[in-house]
Motif scaffolding. Structure first.
Motif, PDB file in Angstrom:
ATOM      1  N   PRO A 232       0.794  -1.231   0.000  1.00 61.41           N
ATOM      2  CA  PRO A 232       0.000   0.000   0.000  1.00 61.41           C
ATOM      3  C   PRO A 232       0.827   1.283   0.000  1.00 61.41           C
ATOM      4  O   PRO A 232       0.325   2.340  -0.383  1.00 61.41           O
ATOM      5  N   ILE A 233       2.094   1.237   0.433  1.00 54.84           N
ATOM      6  CA  ILE A 233       2.936   2.439   0.399  1.00 54.84           C
ATOM      7  C   ILE A 233       4.030   2.318  -0.664  1.00 54.84           C
ATOM      8  O   ILE A 233       5.030   3.026  -0.618  1.00 54.84           O
ATOM      9  N   GLY A 234       3.840   1.409  -1.605  1.00 48.76           N
ATOM     10  CA  GLY A 234       4.751   1.303  -2.736  1.00 48.76           C
ATOM     11  C   GLY A 234       5.975   0.443  -2.496  1.00 48.76           C
ATOM     12  O   GLY A 234       6.931   0.497  -3.266  1.00 48.76           O
ATOM     13  N   VAL A 235       5.968  -0.379  -1.425  1.00 46.12           N
ATOM     14  CA  VAL A 235       7.109  -1.247  -1.114  1.00 46.12           C
ATOM     15  C   VAL A 235       6.579  -2.684  -1.000  1.00 46.12           C
ATOM     16  O   VAL A 235       6.141  -3.103   0.079  1.00 46.12           O
ATOM     17  N   PRO A 236       6.582  -3.452  -2.087  1.00 48.23           N
ATOM     18  CA  PRO A 236       6.002  -4.801  -2.029  1.00 48.23           C
ATOM     19  C   PRO A 236       6.540  -5.644  -0.872  1.00 48.23           C
ATOM     20  O   PRO A 236       5.762  -6.258  -0.140  1.00 48.23           O
ATOM     21  N   GLU A 237       7.876  -5.676  -0.716  1.00 52.29           N
ATOM     22  CA  GLU A 237       8.454  -6.363   0.445  1.00 52.29           C
ATOM     23  C   GLU A 237       9.630  -5.559   0.961  1.00 52.29           C
ATOM     24  O   GLU A 237      10.570  -5.269   0.223  1.00 52.29           O
ATOM     25  N   ASP A 238       9.563  -5.202   2.240  1.00 56.53           N
ATOM     26  CA  ASP A 238      10.638  -4.438   2.870  1.00 56.53           C
ATOM     27  C   ASP A 238      11.711  -5.420   3.345  1.00 56.53           C
ATOM     28  O   ASP A 238      11.390  -6.431   3.982  1.00 56.53           O
ATOM     29  N   PRO A 239      12.993  -5.153   3.055  1.00 56.98           N
ATOM     30  CA  PRO A 239      14.029  -6.133   3.409  1.00 56.98           C
ATOM     31  C   PRO A 239      14.152  -6.405   4.900  1.00 56.98           C
ATOM     32  O   PRO A 239      14.155  -7.574   5.324  1.00 56.98           O
ATOM     33  N   VAL A 240      14.260  -5.359   5.723  1.00 52.23           N
ATOM     34  CA  VAL A 240      14.388  -5.539   7.173  1.00 52.23           C
ATOM     35  C   VAL A 240      13.687  -4.353   7.836  1.00 52.23           C
ATOM     36  O   VAL A 240      14.011  -3.213   7.534  1.00 52.23           O
ATOM     37  N   THR A 241      12.778  -4.631   8.769  1.00 54.00           N
ATOM     38  CA  THR A 241      11.822  -3.620   9.208  1.00 54.00           C
ATOM     39  C   THR A 241      11.868  -3.425  10.723  1.00 54.00           C
ATOM     40  O   THR A 241      11.377  -4.256  11.482  1.00 54.00           O
ATOM     41  N   GLY A 242      12.420  -2.293  11.162  1.00 49.15           N
ATOM     42  CA  GLY A 242      12.551  -2.043  12.590  1.00 49.15           C
ATOM     43  C   GLY A 242      11.222  -1.840  13.290  1.00 49.15           C
ATOM     44  O   GLY A 242      11.003  -2.349  14.396  1.00 49.15           O
ATOM     45  N   SER A 243      10.298  -1.066  12.688  1.00 49.62           N
ATOM     46  CA  SER A 243       9.016  -0.796  13.346  1.00 49.62           C
ATOM     47  C   SER A 243       8.215  -2.082  13.543  1.00 49.62           C
ATOM     48  O   SER A 243       7.608  -2.299  14.599  1.00 49.62           O
ATOM     49  N   LEU A 244       8.195  -2.942  12.526  1.00 54.39           N
ATOM     50  CA  LEU A 244       7.480  -4.216  12.646  1.00 54.39           C
ATOM     51  C   LEU A 244       8.113  -5.089  13.719  1.00 54.39           C
ATOM     52  O   LEU A 244       7.411  -5.658  14.568  1.00 54.39           O
TER      53      LEU A 244
END
Length: 302
Positions: A232-244
């Protein structure tokens, strides 16, 4: 006239360039309006681009604005660590040695530096709510999951909101082939996690606190595998995600599924090798840490 500004591109959650999650950092964002920041974030085409500014809160060392290709975020984890790393490398001096305070739209975020130079941020307050059965079913179908493969599900919000699923194993997490267009249409970012071995943290938590701390301090092998889908924000898969990983830790440590200290792996499905170091201190504060390495240093004209 556009002017050159100091710039760095930092790989976060890895000590090896190219194996973490990059963030573009404009170290002097003064005078740039929202449109200019958004335009540059679209141009870098990274999951996040940040702009360092003078703080407006006297308690902060600097202020940070965080943009994805699709819009601004109130908070994000890997940009927090990467921007702090770049700010320190450029000569930034925190008010208190070993402790940096970042101001962002979410508020003040504390960042600490351990003896080895690794940075960790204090996870912001998180709200957890139950997803609607309809949304959960739609997301599961978009991921190709069967109901029995989902052990737990929560909507976790610490600035960014993630519908987060605990799956039956790391193998299930790694085998996912999401329908990104369908996820984008749902308008919901999705995080998934699964244990790397059949024994969850329950047995570890049942041991003495001394043994659990020793395990957490010594362990480098990842306990869980994480993936983050943000179409939804233009990033199909984020490599490594601190907030998540921050909200995931707050949720699952509180639920007794994870120990107070552990390492999460993320990015495997994208050819990355991200490692997120989680530690929950005696006050219940979750700290999210990782290595950072500078890949690009120079100037950018904006």
């Amino acid at each position: 006239m556009p002017s050159p500004r100091p710039f760095a591109q930092i790989d976060v959650f890895s000590a090896v360039p190219g194996f973490g999650n990059p963030v573009a950092v404009v170290l002097d964002g003064s005078g740039l309006d929202d449109a200019a920041m958004q335009r540059f974030a679209r141009w870098t085409n990274l999951s996040e681009t940040t702009f360092v500014l003078p703080p407006t809160d006297a308690a902060a060392d600097y202020r940070l604005r965080i943009f994805t290709p699709g819009g601004e975020l109130p908070f994000a984890g890997h940009p927090t660590l990467g921007s702090c790393f770049a700010w320190l490398a450029a000569g930034g001096q925190p008010r208190a040695a070993g402790r940096i305070v970042q101001q962002c739209a979410k508020g003040l975020v504390a960042i600490r530096q351990d003896g080895g130079g690794r940075l960790a941020f204090a996870a912001p307050a998180m709200q957890a709510t139950s997803p609607s059965p309809t949304l959960l079913a739609q997301v599961a179908a978009s991921l190709g999951l069967q109901a029995e493969q989902v052990r737990r599900a929560q909507l976790l919000d610490n600035g960014p909101q993630w519908l987060t699923l605990l799956l039956d194993s790391a193998d299930t997490v790694l085998a996912l082939e999401p329908d990104h267009a369908r996820l984008a249409a749902l308008g919901q970012k999705v995080g998934v996690a699964g244990f790397h071995r059949a024994e969850s943290a329950t047995a570890l938590i049942a041991k003495s606190s001394r043994e659990a701390r020793a395990f957490g301090a010594a362990q480098e092998a990842p306990l869980i595998e994480v993936r983050a889908f943000a179409a939804p924000i233009g990033v199909p898969e984020d490599p490594v995600t601190g907030s998540l990983n921050a909200s995931l830790a707050q949720w699952l440590i509180g639920a007794g599924e994870l120990p107070a200290r552990y390492v999460a792996a993320q990015g495997t499905a994208l050819g990355r090798d991200g490692r997120v170091h989680i530690a929950c201190d005696g006050d219940g504060q979750v700290w999210v840490g990782g290595d950072c390495v500078a890949v690009v240093r120079g100037e950018v004209t904006l």
